[in-house]
Design a protein around this motif. Sequence first.
Motif, short mmCIF file in Angstrom:
data_model
loop_
_atom_site.label_atom_id
_atom_site.label_comp_id
_atom_site.label_asym_id
_atom_site.label_seq_id
_atom_site.Cartn_x
_atom_site.Cartn_y
_atom_site.Cartn_z
N TYR A 263 -46.39 100.15 103.37
CA TYR A 263 -46.84 99.31 104.48
C TYR A 263 -48.49 99.18 104.41
O TYR A 263 -48.83 97.99 104.79
N LYS A 265 -50.47 99.35 102.30
CA LYS A 265 -50.99 98.41 101.07
C LYS A 265 -50.70 97.23 101.16
O LYS A 265 -50.83 96.49 100.34
N THR A 266 -49.79 97.03 102.07
CA THR A 266 -49.29 95.34 102.10
C THR A 266 -49.56 94.69 103.34
O THR A 266 -49.72 93.34 103.36
N ARG A 267 -49.82 95.36 104.49
CA ARG A 267 -50.16 94.44 105.49
C ARG A 267 -51.37 94.48 105.73
O ARG A 267 -52.46 95.03 105.55
N ASP A 268 -51.83 92.96 105.91
CA ASP A 268 -53.06 92.40 105.76
C ASP A 268 -53.71 92.22 107.34
O ASP A 268 -52.78 91.72 108.13
N GLN A 269 -54.75 92.63 107.84
CA GLN A 269 -55.41 92.50 109.22
C GLN A 269 -56.85 92.36 108.73
O GLN A 269 -57.39 93.17 107.92
N GLY A 271 -58.52 90.13 107.54
CA GLY A 271 -58.49 89.72 105.80
C GLY A 271 -58.47 90.85 104.96
O GLY A 271 -58.89 90.49 103.75
N VAL A 272 -58.07 92.02 105.36
CA VAL A 272 -57.83 93.05 104.28
C VAL A 272 -56.68 93.61 104.23
O VAL A 272 -56.03 93.38 105.24
N LYS A 273 -56.09 94.57 103.37
CA LYS A 273 -55.00 95.60 103.75
C LYS A 273 -55.41 96.51 104.63
O LYS A 273 -56.87 97.13 104.27
N ILE A 274 -54.66 96.84 105.49
CA ILE A 274 -54.82 97.89 106.25
C ILE A 274 -55.30 99.31 105.97
O ILE A 274 -55.95 100.08 106.48
N THR A 276 -57.37 100.00 103.47
CA THR A 276 -58.34 100.10 102.92
C THR A 276 -59.31 100.57 103.88
O THR A 276 -60.47 100.92 103.71
#
Length: 379
Positions: A263, A265-269, A271-274, A276
């Motif tokens: 999750y 690695k896939t959920r964007d928030q 403008g980036v994957k969370i 990161t």
Amino acid sequence: MSLVLTEEQTLLKETAAEFVQEKSPVTHLRELRDKSDATGFSRALWKEMSELGWAGILIPEEYGGSGLGLSEIGVILEECGRTLAPYPLLSTAVLGASALALGGSDAQKQALLPGVAQGETLLALAHQEKPRFAPYDIALNAKATSDGFELTGEKRFVLDGHVADRLIVVARTSGSVGEREGLTLFLVDPSASGVGVSRTNMVDSRNAANVRFENVVVTADDVLGDADRGADLLDALIERGTAAVSAELLGLIQEVFDRTVTYLKTRDQFGVKIGTFQALKHRAANMFSEVELSKSITIDALRAVDEERPFRERVVSAAKARTSDTAELVTREGLQMHGGIGMTDEEEIGLFMKRAKAAEVTFGDGGFHRDAFAKATGF
Ligand SMILES: Cc1cc2nc3c(=O)[nH]c(=O)nc-3n(C[C@H](O)[C@H](O)[C@H](O)COP(=O)(O)OP(=O)(O)OC[C@H]3O[C@@H](n4cnc5c(N)ncnc54)[C@H](O)[C@@H]3O)c2cc1C
């Protein structure tokens, strides 16, 4: 000592993983829950699992089983933990089969074990009476009569007690509540006069029952093991059960960790994957360390029981304490990192937390086992 699986155990684990992922994924538990299924699992599927040999793993070959060990059933339980498969492995294949294999007379074994191995006979251990796990807090009374005993009292949290063909009842034949001495185990037919079984709805949607006994007549032939010295057998069952629940919790922990990392690695928030964000990476790294420690101690505990290692109860307690605590951490973190959707019933992540809550308290939670470990090591 290498804490990795043997080649045979790896093979068994792969077969189990494939089977439960295809036939008993999390949606299977959800379906059974949503239609309030009376059994709580599919008997046909249990038969299939038994044909794969799962029900007979701890049963000696002469009674229809394969005479393997807890380490082998442990890898299967681990895979069932990954998919929340609600099957009677703990109640029947671990506790019930062990009760008979370790304490049963030849006649009792002949009568019941082949049916267990074939997936036809279901067993349940009726030991707990209070909300908190306390192994010797047994008040259920077995009064001696001229040709046997009469049982009166109540049991709670009897896993698969609503469908069991035989209950293994821990009763008090002497002494008082809390004492280790004076316990006797009985094989009781739940259809006998005076037995009342009521199914309970657990938070994890799994299968348990409360059972009442009112002057239930049993004979001397129904005694399992030695009368009045049943704690020896009960301790062995609890030890096996505790290690087995740790294995199931281990599977659940690993699954929640994997799903959470996916999750992240896939959920964007923003403008980036969370995943990161360093704040979440650190939390994931902490979870990873706990998962690895849980894995090692659980494999060691299962082996310690199989090898009948001295002081194995300490390793078993360490495993249950570690897996219970890690399950608490990982399910809480997993649900939180899934953000708002983790709270919803549509998402599967919350179902793992519910199962973890029930499994944590089964045979004693982290606090209980830290205390047991401390006492055993002289703290
Ligand atoms: C029942 C319920 C009640 C709620 N009530 C309120 C309310 O009263 N007021 C309100 O404001 N909100 C409320 N919310 C919303 C809640 O605050 C959000 O769910 C939460 O902020 C997480 O956002 P998200 O679900 O979009 O998760 P995502 O944005 O997908 O985030 C997933 C995870 O990553 C974490 N995360 C995201 N970005 C960062 C970052 N930069 N650094 C570190 N971690 C990060 C999140 O905290 C979360 O754990 C409620 C939600 C629910 C389910």
